[in-house]
Design an enzyme around this catalytic site. Structure first.
Site, PDB file in Angstrom:
ATOM      1  N   PHE A  38       3.063   5.411   7.361  1.00  0.00           N
ATOM      2  CA  PHE A  38       2.825   4.975   8.730  1.00  0.00           C
ATOM      3  C   PHE A  38       2.586   3.471   8.708  1.00  0.00           C
ATOM      4  CE2 PHE A  38       1.014   9.252  10.480  1.00  0.00           C
ATOM      5  CZ  PHE A  38       2.254   9.828  10.282  1.00  0.00           C
ATOM      6  N   VAL A  76      -1.028   5.331   4.936  1.00  0.00           N
ATOM      7  CA  VAL A  76      -1.128   4.458   6.111  1.00  0.00           C
ATOM      8  C   VAL A  76      -1.236   3.027   5.605  1.00  0.00           C
ATOM      9  CG1 VAL A  76      -2.482   3.955   8.168  1.00  0.00           C
ATOM     10  CG2 VAL A  76      -2.369   6.309   7.307  1.00  0.00           C
ATOM     11  N   CYS A  77      -0.418   2.146   6.138  1.00  0.00           N
ATOM     12  CA  CYS A  77      -0.458   0.743   5.699  1.00  0.00           C
ATOM     13  C   CYS A  77      -1.840   0.150   6.000  1.00  0.00           C
ATOM     14  CB  CYS A  77       0.616  -0.070   6.416  1.00  0.00           C
ATOM     15  SG  CYS A  77       0.502  -1.822   6.025  1.00  0.00           S
ATOM     16  N   ILE A  78      -2.487  -0.339   4.981  1.00  0.00           N
ATOM     17  CA  ILE A  78      -3.886  -0.778   5.144  1.00  0.00           C
ATOM     18  C   ILE A  78      -3.979  -2.042   6.000  1.00  0.00           C
ATOM     19  CG2 ILE A  78      -3.915  -2.067   2.940  1.00  0.00           C
ATOM     20  CD1 ILE A  78      -6.867  -1.055   2.674  1.00  0.00           C
ATOM     21  N   ALA A  81      -3.394  -1.070   9.563  1.00  0.00           N
ATOM     22  CA  ALA A  81      -4.498  -0.245  10.060  1.00  0.00           C
ATOM     23  C   ALA A  81      -5.734  -1.099  10.356  1.00  0.00           C
ATOM     24  CB  ALA A  81      -4.826   0.847   9.052  1.00  0.00           C
TER      25      ALA A  81
END
Lengths: 130, 99
Positions: A38, A76-78, A81
């Protein structure tokens, strides 16, 4: 065959639903999803704080059930996010924020995970836009 | 390399359809989903452009998006469901989503 699926759109955008329906069809045909990634507004799909209208589908919870049920690698791309306020406990503590909205099965990690997924998988399918 | 191009933005608000049509190679495929299925509306320049692509390039449209917009798919477009979308993604060597 091995699929990697990347989602760039928020839960209220139609392409999020399309990505989930595609992923369900991939599993139904006996293929493997090596990673879900994501990115950009797609990170909101991993947020447990999203509240959907009663007459609307609740995509974040449907994604969570799907990943749990099939024991998928949901990344999830940090960076995406953090800038959207989708933190897990660890990041909330690191940046002294009061709320965390990303829990298991989701993991926050770097963009390298998308690159690696593309190397492992036979196909990378991206969903975004309208 | 045979590529399946996937469009989801409306061709009436976005230039991705016209850009994509210029880049299509022989043996590529084009899948319309989301608002991109509005390109199938009758009597539009968008549909005329789609009808001019060579026979070697297959045109597909995602069934639920066609139905949701009450569009009568023209003969040039093959209407597919999600299982067929998955099969197409394997039939072509690459899938290129126009985001």
């Amino acid at each position: 065959m091995k699929f990697a699926i990347a989602l760039f759109a928020a839960p209220h955008q139609p392409s999020s639903r399309r990505a989930l329906r595609f992923a369900q069809a991939v599993i139904a045909q006996g293929h493997e999803i090596v990673r879900l990634f994501f990115y950009q507004d797609g990170v909101y799909n991993a947020s447990s704080a999203v509240v959907s209208g009663q007459d609307e589908i609740d995509l974040p919870s449907q994604w969570r059930e799907f990943v749990d049920q099939h024991q998928l690698d949901g990344v999830v791309c940090i960076a995406a996010a953090l800038r959207r306020g989708a933190l897990n406990d660890e990041e909330a503590a690191r940046y002294s924020r009061t709320a965390a909205s990303v829990q298991a099965p989701w993991q926050l990690s770097g963009l390298g995970q998308l690159h690696e997924a593309n190397q492992i998988a036979d196909r990378l399918i991206c969903f975004g836009g309208a | 390399m045979p590529t399946l191009h996937v469009l989801s933005d409306s061709p009436f608000t976005d230039a991705s359809l016209s850009s994509c049509l210029r880049l299509l190679n022989e043996d590529d495929g084009l899948l319309l989903c989301g608002d991109a299925v509005y390109a199938l509306l009758a009597d539009t320049p968008q549909l005329q452009a789609l009808e001019l692509i060579p026979d070697s390039i297959q045109l597909y449209a995602l069934e639920e998006d066609v139905q949701a917009r009450s569009i009568d798919a023209p003969a040039c477009a093959q209407v597919i469901d999600y299982p067929e979308f998955v099969r197409l993604s394997l039939k072509f060597a690459k899938v290129n989503s126009w985001l």
